[in-house]
Structures are given as structure tokens and as C-alpha cells.
Write a protein that holds these residues in place. Structure first.
Motif, PDB file in Angstrom:
ATOM      1  N   MET B   1       0.839  -1.205   0.000  1.00  0.00           N
ATOM      2  CA  MET B   1       0.000   0.000   0.000  1.00  0.00           C
ATOM      3  C   MET B   1       0.868   1.248   0.000  1.00  0.00           C
ATOM      4  O   MET B   1       0.577   2.222  -0.698  1.00  0.00           O
ATOM      5  CB  MET B   1      -0.929  -0.026   1.225  1.00  0.00           C
ATOM      6  CG  MET B   1      -1.897   1.128   1.319  1.00  0.00           C
ATOM      7  SD  MET B   1      -3.010   1.312  -0.105  1.00  0.00           S
ATOM      8  CE  MET B   1      -4.201   0.031   0.256  1.00  0.00           C
ATOM      9  N   THR B   2       1.971   1.188   0.746  1.00  0.00           N
ATOM     10  CA  THR B   2       2.901   2.325   0.757  1.00  0.00           C
ATOM     11  C   THR B   2       3.445   2.567  -0.654  1.00  0.00           C
ATOM     12  O   THR B   2       3.497   3.706  -1.126  1.00  0.00           O
ATOM     13  CB  THR B   2       4.066   2.038   1.727  1.00  0.00           C
ATOM     14  OG1 THR B   2       3.528   1.722   3.012  1.00  0.00           O
ATOM     15  CG2 THR B   2       4.994   3.229   1.856  1.00  0.00           C
ATOM     16  N   LEU B  48      -3.896  -5.371  -4.397  1.00  0.00           N
ATOM     17  CA  LEU B  48      -4.478  -4.320  -3.545  1.00  0.00           C
ATOM     18  C   LEU B  48      -5.907  -3.993  -3.979  1.00  0.00           C
ATOM     19  O   LEU B  48      -6.658  -3.356  -3.228  1.00  0.00           O
ATOM     20  CB  LEU B  48      -3.626  -3.048  -3.596  1.00  0.00           C
ATOM     21  CG  LEU B  48      -2.263  -3.128  -2.916  1.00  0.00           C
ATOM     22  CD1 LEU B  48      -1.489  -1.830  -3.141  1.00  0.00           C
ATOM     23  CD2 LEU B  48      -2.414  -3.385  -1.410  1.00  0.00           C
ATOM     24  N   CYS B  51      -8.861  -0.065  -5.016  1.00  0.00           N
ATOM     25  CA  CYS B  51      -8.464   1.182  -4.358  1.00  0.00           C
ATOM     26  C   CYS B  51      -7.351   1.887  -5.121  1.00  0.00           C
ATOM     27  O   CYS B  51      -7.248   3.116  -5.087  1.00  0.00           O
ATOM     28  CB  CYS B  51      -8.061   0.943  -2.903  1.00  0.00           C
ATOM     29  SG  CYS B  51      -6.529   0.024  -2.703  1.00  0.00           S
TER      30      CYS B  51
END
Lengths: 145, 145
Positions: B1-2, B48, B51
Motif C-alpha cells: 500500500m505504501t 491491492l 483502491c
């Protein structure tokens, strides 16, 4: 928008590498600023709107604080408390910006009365610390029962 | 996500500081990789999900390509074309990852047939270049009429 996404990236890493591992060990985590700050500084202060909340919800993936202390102080006094050579990109913003941020924080406090506890921050560090400690002791006391 | 948020931050800055100013001057912008790459590499490859698309739509704020060339090559051959000492974080991933990415790109090509033009990339640089040039000339020709 770049600023908001960089804060969210930093938060995602912080949650994944620091906060969640600590919580999974049964530890209590105290964090200075979290996604509320992004919502008010970028969402309201920078006028980016609700997308900042959406982006941060992806970043924290459900890891949210049980309790948040909001240290409340008139933005004018708050700005004067910051040492001139220690101001970051956000702290350097005009008073108008800090007033918008303060108003947005009060909006969040109003919206989440059970989670966000406003603390009068006009006093000394000791006085503010004592007020926070009282609240925490009350919460721990409740949890024991 | 980072990783996904950092790419989105980079893209937001790139759009704001490079692409939009050039478009506003009436110039044509050619960009190597854009939000489709984030959708497939992070959304599908890293699993992921959707999103990544949402975050990138905030990042680009409506600035989307008119046309996208997708250079199509079997992931196994593609991976062998990358020099060992030039592989980045994504290129270092296992073949399985690159197969998922390739499949996701084909899904996008199928989903946006008017925008995404698949190009057979098994040939030489000259051959691939010629195919892209033919498509661009066709588009420019259509625009003139």
C-alpha cells in the motif's frame, strides 16, 4: 495532492511496520497525529476535500485509534508557541490556514464525541499532561470493571 | 500500500508540474507509463484491488491519456529482455507476478478498446516503432478531417 499522498504513504508504512506489529503483541500504542490530522490539514486546510479521508482509510486498513486527545488552543497562540526555526511546511502556513485547521478539528470533535476528547491546552505542559492522565485513568478504570 | 501511495504521489506531482502545464501550452504529451500501470502492478500484481484506481483518479484529477499503446510480449520473454543489473523493485518480482500483470493489462485492453491499442512487441525496436507510428499517423489523419 502530492503532499496528501505522501503523508498517506508514510502512514501506511507506519501502520504496517510499527503500529500493527505492536498491537499484535498486545501492546498499547500512543501516536502523535494520525489520519484526523491529514483530514484537517490537507482535506480542509488545503481544501482537497473528502478524498483525503478515503485515501487514508485505504492507508490504515481499519487500524483506527480507540481514543484521540485533541489539544485545543487558539491558533494565534498556537502559532506563536512554535519556534521560528523549527517550522515545517504546514506550520509555515498563514494564520488563516491554521484557523481553518482548528475549525475542522472542532468539527471532528463534534462528529466523534466518544472517540475525540478535547483538552484545553492553554496551560502548562504539566497541567495538560495531568488532564490527559485523568482521562486515561478513567478509561482504564472503566475497562477493569 | 505504501508503494501504491508513493507512485500515486509521484504521479500527482508529475501531472501538476509537467503534464498539465505542457497541455495548457497546447503541446502533445508522450508519457512512459501512467495510471494503467499502477492499476495492474499494484492493484492486480500486489492484489491491492480497486483502491489503486480510486487513489490514482484523485492523483491525476481528470488528466487522462487520449491514447495508450500497450506493448505486448510474453512475460517470460519480457523478463529476459531486462538486464539483470537494471531490475527495479517490480521487475525483480517472480514470473508469476509478471503473468498476473500481463493478464491485467490484457483485461484493460479489452475494457478500453478505443483508448488502448495493443502492439505486438516481439519484433525489433524499429518494427515496434513503425507499428506505433502507423497508428499515430492514422489518428492524426482522422483529426485533420
Amino acid at each position: 495532492m502530492t503532499e496528501a499522498l505522501l503523508y498517506a504513504a508514510s502512514r501506511a508504512q507506519h501502520v504496517a511496520q510499527v503500529i500493527l506489529p505492536a498491537l499484535n503483541q498486545g501492546r498499547t500504542v500512543i501516536c502523535d497525529r494520525f489520519m484526523d490530522s491529514s483530514i484537517v490539514y490537507q482535506g480542509y486546510g488545503r481544501k482537497l476535500g473528502d478524498c483525503v479521508r478515503v485515501i487514508n482509510e485505504y492507508a490504515v486498513r481499519g487500524c483506527l485509534p480507540d481514543i484521540t486527545f485533541l489539544l485545543k488552543l487558539d491558533p494565534e497562540i498556537g502559532k506563536n508557541r512554535i519556534k521560528a526555526d523549527e517550522q515545517d511546511r504546514l506550520e509555515l502556513e498563514k494564520l488563516e490556514y491554521h484557523k481553518a485547521v482548528f475549525q475542522a478539528y472542532q468539527g471532528l470533535e463534534h462528529h466523534y464525541p466518544e472517540r475525540i476528547i478535547g483538552i484545553d491546552a492553554t496551560g502548562s505542559i504539566d497541567e495538560i499532561g495531568r488532564k490527559i492522565r485523568e482521562h486515561i485513568e478513567k478509561i482504564l478504570d472503566l475497562k477493569d470493571k
